[in-house]
Motif scaffolding. Structure first.
Motif, PDB file in Angstrom:
ATOM      1  N   ILE A   1      10.338 -34.976   7.856  1.00 42.95           N
ATOM      2  CA  ILE A   1       9.026 -35.556   8.133  1.00 42.95           C
ATOM      3  C   ILE A   1       7.904 -34.573   7.830  1.00 42.95           C
ATOM      4  O   ILE A   1       6.794 -34.983   7.455  1.00 42.95           O
ATOM      5  N   ALA A   2       8.166 -33.287   7.949  1.00 38.78           N
ATOM      6  CA  ALA A   2       7.128 -32.290   7.665  1.00 38.78           C
ATOM      7  C   ALA A   2       6.692 -32.371   6.207  1.00 38.78           C
ATOM      8  O   ALA A   2       5.500 -32.282   5.897  1.00 38.78           O
ATOM      9  N   GLY A   3       7.646 -32.555   5.299  1.00 39.27           N
ATOM     10  CA  GLY A   3       7.308 -32.682   3.888  1.00 39.27           C
ATOM     11  C   GLY A   3       6.531 -33.957   3.608  1.00 39.27           C
ATOM     12  O   GLY A   3       5.575 -33.958   2.833  1.00 39.27           O
ATOM     13  N   LYS A   4       6.952 -35.054   4.239  1.00 39.78           N
ATOM     14  CA  LYS A   4       6.255 -36.332   4.044  1.00 39.78           C
ATOM     15  C   LYS A   4       4.802 -36.239   4.501  1.00 39.78           C
ATOM     16  O   LYS A   4       3.882 -36.683   3.803  1.00 39.78           O
ATOM     17  N   ILE A   5       4.592 -35.680   5.688  1.00 42.51           N
ATOM     18  CA  ILE A   5       3.228 -35.551   6.201  1.00 42.51           C
ATOM     19  C   ILE A   5       2.402 -34.655   5.286  1.00 42.51           C
ATOM     20  O   ILE A   5       1.225 -34.932   5.019  1.00 42.51           O
ATOM     21  N   HIS A   6       3.005 -33.584   4.799  1.00 41.84           N
ATOM     22  CA  HIS A   6       2.302 -32.683   3.875  1.00 41.84           C
ATOM     23  C   HIS A   6       1.743 -33.457   2.694  1.00 41.84           C
ATOM     24  O   HIS A   6       0.562 -33.339   2.348  1.00 41.84           O
TER      25      HIS A   6
ATOM     26  N   THR B   1       2.281 -27.162  12.481  1.00 41.42           N
ATOM     27  CA  THR B   1       1.589 -25.956  12.029  1.00 41.42           C
ATOM     28  C   THR B   1       2.014 -25.583  10.617  1.00 41.42           C
ATOM     29  O   THR B   1       1.198 -25.129   9.809  1.00 41.42           O
ATOM     30  N   ALA B   2       3.286 -25.795  10.293  1.00 45.49           N
ATOM     31  CA  ALA B   2       3.760 -25.546   8.930  1.00 45.49           C
ATOM     32  C   ALA B   2       3.010 -26.416   7.933  1.00 45.49           C
ATOM     33  O   ALA B   2       2.600 -25.958   6.855  1.00 45.49           O
ATOM     34  N   VAL B   3       2.803 -27.675   8.274  1.00 44.21           N
ATOM     35  CA  VAL B   3       2.100 -28.606   7.378  1.00 44.21           C
ATOM     36  C   VAL B   3       0.661 -28.173   7.162  1.00 44.21           C
ATOM     37  O   VAL B   3       0.192 -28.057   6.022  1.00 44.21           O
ATOM     38  N   THR B   4      -0.067 -27.944   8.234  1.00 41.92           N
ATOM     39  CA  THR B   4      -1.499 -27.661   8.101  1.00 41.92           C
ATOM     40  C   THR B   4      -1.761 -26.314   7.431  1.00 41.92           C
ATOM     41  O   THR B   4      -2.682 -26.197   6.622  1.00 41.92           O
ATOM     42  N   ARG B   5      -0.957 -25.326   7.730  1.00 44.12           N
ATOM     43  CA  ARG B   5      -1.190 -24.016   7.105  1.00 44.12           C
ATOM     44  C   ARG B   5      -0.761 -24.027   5.637  1.00 44.12           C
ATOM     45  O   ARG B   5      -1.377 -23.360   4.805  1.00 44.12           O
ATOM     46  N   SER B   6       0.285 -24.781   5.334  1.00 44.54           N
ATOM     47  CA  SER B   6       0.683 -24.922   3.938  1.00 44.54           C
ATOM     48  C   SER B   6      -0.425 -25.586   3.133  1.00 44.54           C
ATOM     49  O   SER B   6      -0.755 -25.159   2.021  1.00 44.54           O
ATOM     50  N   LEU B   7      -0.997 -26.641   3.693  1.00 39.14           N
ATOM     51  CA  LEU B   7      -2.099 -27.331   3.007  1.00 39.14           C
ATOM     52  C   LEU B   7      -3.293 -26.418   2.819  1.00 39.14           C
ATOM     53  O   LEU B   7      -3.877 -26.360   1.732  1.00 39.14           O
ATOM     54  N   LEU B   8      -3.680 -25.732   3.866  1.00 33.92           N
ATOM     55  CA  LEU B   8      -4.868 -24.879   3.797  1.00 33.92           C
ATOM     56  C   LEU B   8      -4.693 -23.777   2.753  1.00 33.92           C
ATOM     57  O   LEU B   8      -5.558 -23.588   1.883  1.00 33.92           O
ATOM     58  N   ALA B   9      -3.574 -23.066   2.799  1.00 35.56           N
ATOM     59  CA  ALA B   9      -3.340 -21.992   1.832  1.00 35.56           C
ATOM     60  C   ALA B   9      -3.181 -22.553   0.420  1.00 35.56           C
ATOM     61  O   ALA B   9      -3.663 -21.971  -0.558  1.00 35.56           O
ATOM     62  N   GLY B  10      -2.525 -23.713   0.308  1.00 32.89           N
ATOM     63  CA  GLY B  10      -2.310 -24.304  -1.012  1.00 32.89           C
ATOM     64  C   GLY B  10      -3.593 -24.798  -1.653  1.00 32.89           C
ATOM     65  O   GLY B  10      -3.821 -24.580  -2.850  1.00 32.89           O
ATOM     66  N   ILE B  11      -4.444 -25.471  -0.890  1.00 32.48           N
ATOM     67  CA  ILE B  11      -5.710 -25.979  -1.425  1.00 32.48           C
ATOM     68  C   ILE B  11      -6.623 -24.829  -1.833  1.00 32.48           C
ATOM     69  O   ILE B  11      -7.250 -24.849  -2.890  1.00 32.48           O
ATOM     70  N   LEU B  12      -6.686 -23.809  -0.998  1.00 35.35           N
ATOM     71  CA  LEU B  12      -7.531 -22.651  -1.322  1.00 35.35           C
ATOM     72  C   LEU B  12      -6.997 -21.932  -2.557  1.00 35.35           C
ATOM     73  O   LEU B  12      -7.775 -21.491  -3.411  1.00 35.35           O
ATOM     74  N   SER B  13      -5.676 -21.821  -2.680  1.00 35.99           N
ATOM     75  CA  SER B  13      -5.087 -21.195  -3.860  1.00 35.99           C
ATOM     76  C   SER B  13      -5.411 -22.014  -5.119  1.00 35.99           C
ATOM     77  O   SER B  13      -5.726 -21.461  -6.170  1.00 35.99           O
TER      78      SER B  13
END
Length: 236
Positions: A53-58, A219-231
């Motif tokens: 589910i973490a991947g789906k939400i991401h 937290t894994a989802v939101t931090r992955s998104l934040l770092a990924g979008i900024l990158s």
């Protein structure tokens, strides 16, 4: 290239597999090269992964963000936008609440992702064996970008099965690894499907997933998104 990828992931899975499950994993990978071309039109799911589910939400949140055509460039603006989108996602709201990001740490992930990934894993409370397993997986993921997703998908599923069956890993170590691999699997799928290429999965994206997974799935989802979008913003 497909044969190389399969062989590489076979070694990777075996490094995360205890002796009890090793024979089954070898058998699985021997079959893969003959059948990989049959897998077309896949979605990124792996319901055998308890943290899928973490991947789906991401991907749902990433789609919502990119569909909004937001022009945020600062870390604070992107973080606030992710918070707003996350509040509207019922799947995320059903998970334990995510922890606010340390924006300085996120910026360090964007600036030096490989260094941060190494440090985050090394400083975790995981065992040496599970650290090596997660580290090897994340290192390998950086090589997969240009490969066919059907092969990547089936190979990651086998990797996740090896982790799940590993009797040496604790439940918490499995949660961290499988959450990180689920987000990686979905993120690579998103990249393969998004033809306009305004999103490319990055090391920063995966570092955020690992750091967040040490806390919980949300937290894994939101931090992955934040770092990924900024990158992604820094490469445009």
């Amino acid at each position: 290239m497909k044969t190389f990828l399969i062989s590489m992931l076979a070694v990777l899975a075996l490094s995360c597999t205890n002796d009890y499950a090793r024979e089954d994993s070898i058998s699985t990978f021997k079959k893969k090269d003959a059948t990989s071309k049959k897998y077309t039109g896949l979605n990124p799911e792996n319901m055998a992964n308890a943290y899928d589910i973490a991947g789906k939400i991401h991907n749902d949140l990433l789609d919502a963000y990119l569909s909004g055509n937001f022009s945020d460039n600062t870390i604070n603006a992107v973080s606030n936008k992710i918070d707003s989108i996350s509040f509207l996602n019922s799947d995320l709201q059903n998970l334990p609440s995510y922890y606010p990001a340390n924006l300085q740490e996120i910026q360090e992930m964007v600036d030096s992702p490989e260094v941060q990934l190494e440090q985050i894993i090394a400083n975790s409370s995981m065992s040496t064996t599970s650290k090596n397993c997660l580290s090897d997986f994340m290192f390998s993921a950086a090589l997969w970008q240009n490969n066919d997703y059907d092969v990547i998908h089936q190979s990651i599923i086998s990797f996740e099965a090896a982790v799940t069956n590993n009797q040496q890993f604790t439940a918490e170590e499995k949660r961290i690894i499988l959450t990180s691999s689920a987000i990686t699997r979905y993120s690579l799928y998103y990249t393969s499907e998004r033809k306009d290429k305004d999103w490319e999965t990055s090391v920063g994206n995966r570092v955020g997933a690992v750091q967040g997974a040490l806390s919980n799935s949300a937290t894994a989802v939101t931090r992955s998104l934040l770092a990924g979008i900024l990158s992604s913003n820094t490469t445009e």
